[in-house]
Scaffold this motif. Sequence first.
Motif, PDB file in Angstrom:
ATOM      1  N   ASN A 194      31.382  31.156  28.004  1.00 27.83           N
ATOM      2  CA  ASN A 194      32.225  30.832  29.142  1.00 27.83           C
ATOM      3  C   ASN A 194      31.966  29.405  29.614  1.00 27.83           C
ATOM      4  N   SER A 196      33.276  28.393  32.898  1.00 26.72           N
ATOM      5  CA  SER A 196      33.646  28.338  34.320  1.00 26.72           C
ATOM      6  C   SER A 196      32.757  27.373  35.103  1.00 26.72           C
ATOM      7  N   LYS A 255      33.432  24.202  38.464  1.00 24.84           N
ATOM      8  CA  LYS A 255      33.149  24.561  39.855  1.00 24.84           C
ATOM      9  C   LYS A 255      33.479  23.411  40.804  1.00 24.84           C
ATOM     10  N   TYR A 315      37.224  23.098  41.896  1.00 26.27           N
ATOM     11  CA  TYR A 315      37.869  24.202  42.609  1.00 26.27           C
ATOM     12  C   TYR A 315      38.333  23.749  43.987  1.00 26.27           C
ATOM     13  N   TYR A 330      41.629  26.519  33.143  1.00 26.25           N
ATOM     14  CA  TYR A 330      40.606  26.519  34.181  1.00 26.25           C
ATOM     15  C   TYR A 330      41.047  25.649  35.355  1.00 26.25           C
ATOM     16  N   CYS A 370      41.734  26.601  39.320  1.00 26.09           N
ATOM     17  CA  CYS A 370      41.135  25.834  40.415  1.00 26.09           C
ATOM     18  C   CYS A 370      42.177  25.322  41.397  1.00 26.09           C
ATOM     19  N   TYR A 415      40.406  36.152  32.258  1.00 23.48           N
ATOM     20  CA  TYR A 415      41.483  35.582  33.065  1.00 23.48           C
ATOM     21  C   TYR A 415      42.863  35.916  32.480  1.00 23.48           C
ATOM     22  N   PHE A 468      37.084  33.713  39.207  1.00 20.34           N
ATOM     23  CA  PHE A 468      36.422  32.429  38.970  1.00 20.34           C
ATOM     24  C   PHE A 468      35.246  32.250  39.935  1.00 20.34           C
ATOM     25  N   TYR A 503      32.180  34.516  39.292  1.00 21.36           N
ATOM     26  CA  TYR A 503      31.380  34.282  38.086  1.00 21.36           C
ATOM     27  C   TYR A 503      29.977  33.822  38.477  1.00 21.36           C
TER      28      TYR A 503
END
Length: 284
Positions: free
Chosen positions: A110, A112, A116, A119, A203, A207, A225, A264, A267
């Motif tokens: 992953n 994710s 971050k 986001y 991704y 976000c 997702y 998200f 996670y």
Amino acid sequence: MIYLYFYRIEYSEKSSFYKRHFLNQLVKLVDISKKLERCYEIEKANIIFTIGDFVNNDELIGKKLVVYSLQDIAFSNQEIISNKNVLFVLDHCLISQSENIGDKVFCLLNISELYKNKYQTEVLPLSNRKYDVVFMGTTQYDEKITKHRLDVIQHIEEVCSKNNLQCYTSNAPIKYSKYMNILNNTKIFISPYGWGEFSLKEYECICFGAHIVKPKIYFQYYPNYCENMDDFEIDFSNFESKILDILSNLDNAQKKVDSNRKMFLDYCVNKHLAELENKILDLI
């Protein structure tokens, strides 16, 4: 203690940032584990981590291998799947309910964590966004993928023109600030296939709160997702009806967007690494 050796790790360390992250997850796992330990001599290793390119190297004959993916479509490579030395494959994308991969492939990688910082806590609801349908991305691939992506642009523009919808399409580089502004104002983002099924832009869509629509989804991610995306037939036979249906039911699309954004945020790296460790220990 189980000793793990990373074979030809320098190859993975020179790959693109998100591919390196797949490797770094495994290195971090071994570094913090009380049951797994990294060794630096191949002869000492109980298990060898490598990528699909190297499974048939002479040094690895007769060794127990765990293959991790660098988006090399390891999950569909029958030469890798059928290799008796390969215990299992760790990938970031998995064909759903495929008989060809048996029980050797696990979707447990992953990226994710890499997104971050992108986001956006506050985003516009889909109903308040300017662009109904958007595609932004390169079309410079091989002949087949290039045609697929150019067809995406053509169909977006035709459907939006016919139905008086607002669209934005671009296959040229644009400034990231402009890209973010458009994504912030996108209802539906079309994410076509590239060298693989998955795209980094998905991704970013999560976000920025855009709804993701792809060609036929026959795969899953970790976390999955994909279950909150919509898809259309690869031949575009239902593309127009799919777009119009989504725009006519934006509340439903908004629920999917919100679900992916929650997934998200939920996670957890430590939980992910614990799951990875348990899977490795179970299988070896």
